[in-house]
Design a protein around this motif. Structure first.
Motif, PDB file in Angstrom:
ATOM      1  N   LYS A  98      -5.548   2.612  -1.583  1.00 16.76           N
ATOM      2  CA  LYS A  98      -4.572   3.691  -1.624  1.00 16.76           C
ATOM      3  C   LYS A  98      -4.544   4.356  -2.996  1.00 16.76           C
ATOM      4  O   LYS A  98      -4.412   5.572  -3.110  1.00 16.76           O
ATOM      5  CB  LYS A  98      -3.184   3.162  -1.272  1.00 16.76           C
ATOM      6  N   GLY A 153       0.798  -1.223   0.000  1.00 11.95           N
ATOM      7  CA  GLY A 153       0.000   0.000   0.000  1.00 11.95           C
ATOM      8  C   GLY A 153       0.831   1.273   0.000  1.00 11.95           C
ATOM      9  O   GLY A 153       0.273   2.357  -0.078  1.00 11.95           O
ATOM     10  N   SER A 202      -5.787  -3.129   0.270  1.00 13.60           N
ATOM     11  CA  SER A 202      -5.192  -1.895   0.796  1.00 13.60           C
ATOM     12  C   SER A 202      -4.496  -1.109  -0.305  1.00 13.60           C
ATOM     13  O   SER A 202      -4.545   0.129  -0.325  1.00 13.60           O
ATOM     14  CB  SER A 202      -4.189  -2.222   1.914  1.00 13.60           C
TER      15      SER A 202
END
Length: 264
Positions: A203, A160, A199
């Motif tokens: 992001k 991420g 994730s």
């Protein structure tokens, strides 16, 4: 021995304090060997974290501060913004400078397109491992492709983390004919048969929103997969199916029907 008793005691105390600090640091790292996100070391001397980070000066440890050596970019445009973006700077991942600074071209902002690619490489879940992969990508682009720098504007690791490539201002080399009207974002990994971790996807979406907020990306931007611009597998079949569900994806653009904004 020419040391006085007072000097010996003073040095002993200093070594004991330093040893205790090192033990404390070791305990933190051993507890979470692959996650250093909540550790900051400053004013340290001869401290080595992972295989790339070296900091000099007395050792202090604070477990409630951002990741080591990362640039923190907080949106200043609105006080109520929820987007807080952390970018691993070129300096942190030890980027080479561009081959020819005179060859650097600058984007006219805001850009109209965001183009998603994948690196078709292995993926990594720690900053240390991603630093190495991003450096290898840059080395390949410079030495094998003979490009001026790493081709992408930004890269996103499987952990991420967001890595600065050419950044917001410089024209990339990620999508032929679209480079001067787009920001290129590359997911580090191969996503033909699987997706990046949730994730990393979250992001990427937040990062694009942040780009709009700071005026680097047009509010009415169009989202494309790399395969819509060039004859390539990138960003991988699985990831391409995913980005088709994102806001602003433009299904009208293809290799046979390119954007009217591109230059020949």
């Amino acid at each position: 021995c020419h040391l006085t008793k007072r000097k010996i005691i003073s040095r002993s105390i200093r070594y004991i304090v330093l040893f205790q600090e090192i033990v404390e640091l070791s305990n933190i790292i051993n507890k979470k060997p692959s996650n250093y996100e909540n550790i900051q070391i400053y004013k340290s001397k001869n401290v080595h974290i992972g295989d790339v980070t070296h900091i000099n000066g007395p050792v202090y440890i604070n477990q409630f501060t951002p990741t080591i050596n990362q640039n923190i970019i907080v949106n200043q445009k609105t006080q109520n913004s929820t987007h807080r973006v952390f970018i691993v700077s070129r300096r942190t991942w030890l980027a080479q400078p561009p081959l020819d600074l005179d060859d650097v071209q600058f984007l006219k902002k805001p850009v109209q397109y965001v183009i998603i690619s994948h690196s078709a490489s292995e993926e990594a879940y720690t900053q240390t491992e991603n630093n190495l992969i991003v450096r290898l990508i840059q080395q390949f682009h410079i030495e094998s492709r003979q490009w001026n720098d790493i081709s992408y504007n930004f890269l996103i690791g499987a952990d991420g983390s967001i890595y600065e490539g050419r950044g917001w201002d410089v024209v990339g080399a990620h999508a032929f004919r679209y480079n001067n009207i787009s920001i290129g974002i590359c997911f580090v990994g191969c996503y033909i048969k699987k997706l990046p971790p949730p994730s990393a996807i979250a992001k990427a979406k937040a990062f694009i929103k942040y780009g709009v907020e700071i005026g680097a990306i047009a509010e009415d931007y169009k989202l494309l997969g790399h395969c819509q611009c060039s004859s390539t597998e990138s960003p991988g079949r699985k990831l391409f199916e995913e980005i088709k569900t994102w806001d602003h994806w433009d299904e009208s653009v293809s290799i046979t029907n390119p954007s009217p904004l591109i230059t020949q």
